[in-house]
Design an enzyme around this catalytic site. Structure first.
Site, PDB file in Angstrom:
ATOM      1  N   HIS A  96      39.025  79.590  43.158  1.00  0.00           N
ATOM      2  CA  HIS A  96      39.868  79.623  44.375  1.00  0.00           C
ATOM      3  C   HIS A  96      40.286  81.066  44.625  1.00  0.00           C
ATOM      4  CE1 HIS A  96      43.316  77.751  46.888  1.00  0.00           C
ATOM      5  NE2 HIS A  96      43.299  79.065  47.128  1.00  0.00           N
ATOM      6  N   HIS A 135      40.798  84.304  47.838  1.00  0.00           N
ATOM      7  CA  HIS A 135      40.792  84.745  49.236  1.00  0.00           C
ATOM      8  C   HIS A 135      40.166  86.129  49.304  1.00  0.00           C
ATOM      9  CE1 HIS A 135      43.483  81.473  50.574  1.00  0.00           C
ATOM     10  NE2 HIS A 135      43.901  81.546  49.319  1.00  0.00           N
ATOM     11  N   LYS A 158      37.986  72.623  52.510  1.00  0.00           N
ATOM     12  CA  LYS A 158      39.371  72.897  52.147  1.00  0.00           C
ATOM     13  C   LYS A 158      40.319  72.364  53.211  1.00  0.00           C
ATOM     14  CE  LYS A 158      42.927  74.832  50.127  1.00  0.00           C
ATOM     15  NZ  LYS A 158      43.240  76.244  50.065  1.00  0.00           N
ATOM     16  N   HIS A 178      45.206  71.948  49.775  1.00  0.00           N
ATOM     17  CA  HIS A 178      46.488  72.648  49.616  1.00  0.00           C
ATOM     18  C   HIS A 178      47.556  71.561  49.703  1.00  0.00           C
ATOM     19  CE1 HIS A 178      49.238  76.221  50.103  1.00  0.00           C
ATOM     20  NE2 HIS A 178      50.033  75.195  50.344  1.00  0.00           N
ATOM     21  N   HIS A 197      45.656  75.062  43.151  1.00  0.00           N
ATOM     22  CA  HIS A 197      46.805  75.830  42.652  1.00  0.00           C
ATOM     23  C   HIS A 197      48.035  74.969  42.377  1.00  0.00           C
ATOM     24  CE1 HIS A 197      47.701  75.616  46.881  1.00  0.00           C
ATOM     25  NE2 HIS A 197      46.846  76.557  47.215  1.00  0.00           N
ATOM     26  N   ASP A 256      43.681  82.064  43.176  1.00  0.00           N
ATOM     27  CA  ASP A 256      44.404  82.140  44.447  1.00  0.00           C
ATOM     28  C   ASP A 256      44.826  83.575  44.727  1.00  0.00           C
ATOM     29  OD1 ASP A 256      45.270  81.193  46.854  1.00  0.00           O
ATOM     30  OD2 ASP A 256      47.177  80.432  46.124  1.00  0.00           O
TER      31      ASP A 256
HETATM   32  O1  DOR Z   1      50.277  82.433  48.706  1.00  0.00           O
HETATM   33  C1  DOR Z   1      49.315  82.037  49.334  1.00  0.00           C
HETATM   34  N1  DOR Z   1      48.523  82.894  50.030  1.00  0.00           N
HETATM   35  N2  DOR Z   1      49.039  80.735  49.352  1.00  0.00           N
HETATM   36  C2  DOR Z   1      48.084  80.220  50.128  1.00  0.00           C
HETATM   37  O2  DOR Z   1      47.892  79.040  50.109  1.00  0.00           O
HETATM   38  C3  DOR Z   1      47.312  81.090  51.064  1.00  0.00           C
HETATM   39  C4  DOR Z   1      47.300  82.463  50.586  1.00  0.00           C
HETATM   40  C5  DOR Z   1      46.801  83.442  51.612  1.00  0.00           C
HETATM   41  O3  DOR Z   1      45.799  83.162  52.277  1.00  0.00           O
HETATM   42  O4  DOR Z   1      47.396  84.507  51.759  1.00  0.00           O
HETATM   43 ZN    ZN Z   2      44.695  79.927  48.365  1.00  0.00          ZN
END
Ligand code: DOR
Ligand code: ZN
Length: 335
Positions: free
Chosen positions: A13, A15, A95, A132, A166, A238
């Site tokens: 997971h 980004h 997702k 989520h 998460h 995450d």
């Molecule tokens: O803290 C987070 N940041 N939680 C999430 O679910 C998304 C993520 C983000 O994309 O910045």
């Molecule tokens: Zn995330």
């Protein structure tokens, strides 16, 4: 043991964003991980087969120097059967974000109950559902309240593989052994911090994320299943980069950036708890089995050699910037 060699570590997971941010952070992930599950919450979201193919190419371009498998995800919406059929071979799962739950989730699902036909098709096509899991309730209770939804989905679609992303609470941990088709990812920051670390003293914007870190007993419950490498639990960082201007701001964006330090943090934690022998399962083997994937074959050596966490990676501040770690990567994936 003062050293551990991890075979094909995976981040289930992460980004990676797009454009300049993608170019900055994707190589940092690929230097540690043989593969990663890439989140689709771009603006606009990755919610068509065309967007999925475009984003896959972007991630491949940004990680071309590495042996790295991008496991792409589609942003949940009301898809038709044809759309799912077309997208299937290009992704690892879909997702689901409840609308407004976190960063760039405005296009998320308003009414999960109204999406039964999509879940049924996913179950039939064996497409994993990544969730989520937060309601819109009081911030500390959102995940616990969402367990009602997990119970419903797990029961109504018993062959649908559902990954609780998460997880941060003992309530979510308790579901793992109750429903065969529920799995979970756990971040490294939620294994180290509680809400006290975020707002108990000076407020720490770089530790602010969704779901928010919870109580000590929640952290203990997470630690227990991760240090044991519970077979239904996988590492998912995450890691969520934001420019410093978005974090050190009156409206702080949610996200903790850990990609380059995740493996040292994990090695340090597992070593402290005499569980280093379980780290391989937590960072790779469990995920390979659950998702039925065979990532590129890589090796990463993490050793008890101190490092100082960089103050910044360009405009992104990592968790615990500037502080010391006892463990570090002495041989990254691509060498
Ligand atoms: O803290 C987070 N940041 N939680 C999430 O679910 C998304 C993520 C983000 O994309 O910045
Ligand atoms: Zn995330």
């Amino acid at each position: 043991m003062n050293s551990v060699t991890l075979r094909s570590p995976l981040d289930m997971h992460v980004h990676l964003r797009q454009d300049a941010m993608l170019d900055l952070v994707a190589p940092l992930t690929a230097a540690s991980f043989a593969g990663a599950v890439i989140m689709p919450n771009l603006l606009p979201p990755v919610n068509s087969v065309e967007r999925l193919q475009w984003y896959t190419q972007e991630v491949r371009r940004a990680t071309a120097a590495f042996s790295f498998a991008p496991y792409m995800t589609l942003f949940f919406r009301d898809y038709s059967e044809q759309e799912l059929m077309a997208a299937r071979e290009h992704m690892i799962g879909i997702k689901l974000y409840p609308a407004g739950a976190t960063t760039n989730s405005e296009h998320g699902v308003q009414q999960i109950d109204a999406m039964g036909h999509v879940f049924a098709m996913m179950e039939e096509m064996d497409i994993p559902l990544l969730v989520h899991g937060e309601t819109h309730g009081f911030v500390m209770d959102r995940e616990a309240e969402f367990t009602r939804v997990y119970r419903h989905l797990a029961t109504a679609y018993p062959r649908l593989r559902i990954v609780m992303e998460h997880i941060t609470t003992a309530d979510a941990v308790a579901l793992l052994d109750q429903y065969e088709n529920l799995f979970a990812t756990v971040t490294v920051h939620h294994l180290y911090i509680t809400l006290d670390d975020v707002v108990g003293g000076l407020m720490r914007p770089h530790l602010f994320c969704k779901p928010i870190a919870k109580r000590p007993e929640d952290k203990e419950a997470l630690l227990r299943v991760c240090l044991d490498a519970h077979p239904k639990v996988m590492f998912g960082s995450d890691s969520a980069p934001h420019p410093v201007s978005m974090k050190e701001s009156p409206g702080c964006a949610a996200g903790v950036f850990t990609a380059p330090i995740a493996l040292p943090l994990l090695a340090q934690l597992f070593s402290t708890h005499s569980s280093l022998d379980k780290l391989q399962a937590f960072v790779s083997d469990n995920a390979q089995r659950i998702y039925r994937i065979t990532p590129p074959s890589t090796e990463v050596v993490v050793e008890k050699v101190p490092m100082t966490i960089p103050d910044a990676y360009d405009e992104v501040i990592p968790m615990w910037a500037g502080s010391k770690l006892e463990w570090s990567i002495t041989k990254p994936a691509h060498q």
